[in-house]
Design an enzyme around this catalytic site. Structure first.
Site, PDB file in Angstrom:
ATOM      1  N   HIS A  64       0.789  -1.224   0.045  1.00 50.44           N
ATOM      2  CA  HIS A  64      -0.032  -0.113  -0.258  1.00 50.44           C
ATOM      3  C   HIS A  64       1.134   1.320  -0.063  1.00 50.44           C
ATOM      4  O   HIS A  64       0.621   2.239  -0.674  1.00 50.44           O
ATOM      5  CB  HIS A  64      -1.048  -0.018   1.265  1.00 50.44           C
ATOM      6  N   GLU A  65       1.785   1.605   0.958  1.00 51.10           N
ATOM      7  CA  GLU A  65       2.795   2.626   0.978  1.00 51.10           C
ATOM      8  C   GLU A  65       3.395   2.797  -0.363  1.00 51.10           C
ATOM      9  O   GLU A  65       3.440   3.853  -0.944  1.00 51.10           O
ATOM     10  CB  GLU A  65       3.685   2.442   2.137  1.00 51.10           C
ATOM     11  N   HIS A  97       1.847   4.291  -3.329  1.00 49.81           N
ATOM     12  CA  HIS A  97       1.718   5.955  -3.167  1.00 49.81           C
ATOM     13  C   HIS A  97       2.952   6.374  -4.141  1.00 49.81           C
ATOM     14  O   HIS A  97       2.580   7.574  -4.750  1.00 49.81           O
ATOM     15  CB  HIS A  97       1.793   6.481  -1.611  1.00 49.81           C
TER      16      HIS A  97
END
Length: 633
Positions: A429-430, A433
């Site tokens: 998820h990170e 980004h």
């Protein structure tokens, strides 16, 4: 826009949070019936970090007029006043201002081949840190060069070939003297990619003694070996070094989201062609730690902004095998495992995204772009057990050419506390980004996901990739998934609803965004739509759960990877700060560019199911939903 976007997993402050494993790549020597692992060099090195070094050198005298090599040399002399050594001709000053000087210990004019000393000098000319593996035992009193009672180098070559079952024909080998003390090159051999070589050197043995050996170098393609053959008995091989490094990681394998889905396993050389320098080199320097071209992973217990001198596990043989158990506490007790897991997951996602097109020119995270476009010097800085927070994670994305930074926190939601690095979905998820911020608006613009709705989609893309990657062969469109459930110690996870194709389980529609005011809430709506899209494409094209996609003419041949590819391509097509409607249209355009709109109606049906169909309209306060399909569908 030379901005920087920092995106987190959760809204802050956070209140109470009520594929199969990859196959191991066998070493070529193992396939020849020889276990090269049994010949590895013993580990002898010690390291004194900057804090410890500062205390040690207080009593030492250094001149401010010395250059950094002279200062380093004085340190070695003062540390081992009775030892002989030479300066290795590879010293340099890094871009961080640290000078690096290396030394090799000698005995009777011969190198002790596994006795090294490295000194790091700071910008002010002071010793910053140092490490060494110098031999501290008794040096043989007799100089072997006097009586020359050692074997012929040709016998050593034949001994190496026999012991390791090498594909080298050495019956007609002849030794030719080359530059250097007792250095030879062999003529009359076949089977090696270059002429084998031999050098007479000492070697530290596991028992703390020195052995006089011939270091026989043979490049046979899959293995480039330094074989230490005893100089008195050519039948004895003490140790072997392979320049063709096989790295091994004991981790939760790609596709396992967290400790509830499996156990750590050892995985060897997991990189793909997307990392031509492997994960432990940037094409210029090889790193025996969790550092390479794509990422640099370390712990950061203080939560500080510096990282280059933070702790990382060291492994000269690239074997990152560390213990972990569900009951281990505190998380710092297994930091080696945590850092290794974070490094593995980050690199694995880098390689997957690269295969989809997030490459150098697209603004990916790499130190060395290999003249393939984009700006380099921007690997991902990934901090494990970062002390700047708890129960969350974040990723800072500057423009292309500046490193991204991921901070993974410990979670206090369970006893013992849990480490977010062990939940792959959070790491993915990170990192996503960084993907979306580099692609949306172009690599030089980090401000294109700053609006509420576009920022929400930034969160949604992260959840989508995390969920898509964890799919299992047994899953169907009726399978539901949470986000962050293990770290949060909550089976429902950290989102309002599970990701599900079932409208009763997850009722989110496009118009649901009208009542939402926080990016993670909006992101859940977007990720829900993408989850439906993925399953629609899987039903149309089938699903594969292999670690790497199979492409034909640039098109992934299974629905899961096709969804990931189309979603990513859409990011680069959409405008700066897009809304849901524009992002949907960009995915449709991505399919047009990739497959000539072969999936047009499948995509429309997936979005229409959640109210983002033909005729849906954006208005910041009053979005209009539609379940209709366009003409032709």
């Amino acid at each position: 826009m030379h901005g920087l976007l920092l995106a987190g997993l959760l809204a802050l402050p956070m209140n109470v949070l009520a594929h199969p494993a990859e196959q191991h790549a066998s070493n070529v020597l193992s396939r020849r019936g020889v276990d090269i692992e049994s010949f590895r060099l013993p580990l002898k090195a010690k390291y004194m970090d900057s804090d410890a070094a500062a205390q040690k050198i207080q009593a030492m005298s250094f001149s401010k007029d010395d250059d950094y090599v002279s200062t380093a040399t004085k340190l070695v002399k003062s540390t081992f006043p009775k030892s002989t050594f030479r300066v290795v001709d590879d010293h340099y000053t890094g871009t961080n201002g640290i000078g690096h000087v290396h030394f090799k210990q000698t005995a009777h004019g011969l190198d002790i081949d596994n006795s090294d000393f490295n000194v790091n000098i700071d910008r002010d000319g002071k010793v910053f840190s140092f490490g060494n593996s110098f031999f501290t035992g008794e040096i043989p009193k007799e100089n072997p060069m006097v009586k020359r009672a050692f074997s012929d180098p040709v016998k050593a070559l034949k001994g190496a070939v026999k012991a390791l079952n090498l594909p080298v024909k050495s019956d007609n080998a002849k030794a030719k003297t080359t530059a250097g003390k007792e250095s030879f090159e062999f003529m009359g051999t076949t089977g090696a990619l270059s002429a084998p070589k031999a050098n007479l050197v000492y070697l530290q043995k596991e028992d703390g003694t020195l052995a006089l050996t011939w270091r026989v170098e043979t490049d046979v393609g899959d293995n480039w070996l330094l074989t230490y053959v005893d100089a008195h008995n050519s039948e004895t091989v003490h140790n072997v070094v392979d320049y063709v490094a096989s790295a091994e990681f004991k981790v939760f394998a790609w596709g396992l989201n967290d400790p509830t889905e499996g156990n750590p396993t050892s995985i060897r050389d997991p990189w793909t062609d997307s990392s031509p320098y492997t994960w432990h080199s940037d094409g210029m320097t090889k790193y025996p730690t969790t550092r390479g071209n794509n990422a640099i992973a370390q712990d950061n217990p203080t939560g500080g902004s510096t990282y280059i001198n933070n702790y990382r596990p060291q492994s000269p043989n690239l074997i990152f095998n560390y213990p972990w158990s569900p009951t281990a506490t505190p998380p710092s007790s297994y930091k080696d495992f945590s850092i290794t897991q974070l490094f593995y997951t980050t690199n694995r996602f880098h390689d997957l995204l690269y295969s989809f097109g997030f490459n150098e020119a697209a603004g990916n995270f790499q130190v060395n772009n290999g003249n393939k476009g984009g700006r380099g010097n921007d690997f991902a800085i990934v901090n494990a057990q970062d002390g700047s927070g708890t129960n969350n994670a974040n990723f800072a994305t500057p423009p292309d050419g500046s490193p991204g930074r991921m901070r993974m926190y410990n979670w206090t939601t369970a006893r013992p506390n849990r480490d977010g690095c062990l939940e792959a979905g959070i790491v993915i998820h990170e990192y996503a980004h960084g993907l979306s911020n580099r692609l949306c608006g172009g690599p030089a613009n980090s401000g294109c996901l700053n609006a509420l709705e576009s920022g929400g989609m930034g969160e949604g893309w992260g959840d989508f990739y995390a969920t898509a990657i964890r799919l299992k062969p047994r899953d169907t469109k009726d399978t539901n998934y949470s986000m962050g459930a293990w770290a949060a110690n909550n089976p429902k996870g950290i989102r309002a609803y599970l990701y599900s194709t079932n409208l009763q389980t997850n009722p989110y529609m496009y118009t649901s965004v009208n009542s939402l005011r926080e990016v993670h809430q909006i992101g859940t709506v977007w990720a829900t739509m993408l989850y439906d899209l993925m399953w629609a494409l899987i039903e149309a094209h089938g699903g594969t759960y292999s670690a790497n996609p199979v492409f034909r003419n640039g098109v992934p041949q299974d629905g899961r990877h096709l969804a990931m590819k189309l979603v990513m391509d859409g990011m680069a097509l959409q405008p700066c700060n897009p809304n849901f409607v524009q992002a949907r249209d960009a995915i449709l355009d991505a399919d047009r560019a990739l497959t000539n709109s072969a999936n047009k109606c499948t995509i429309w049906k997936a979005f229409a199911k959640r109210g983002l169909g033909y005729g849906a309209k954006y208005d910041a306060r009053n979005r209009t939903g539609s379940n209709r399909l366009p003409p032709g569908c």
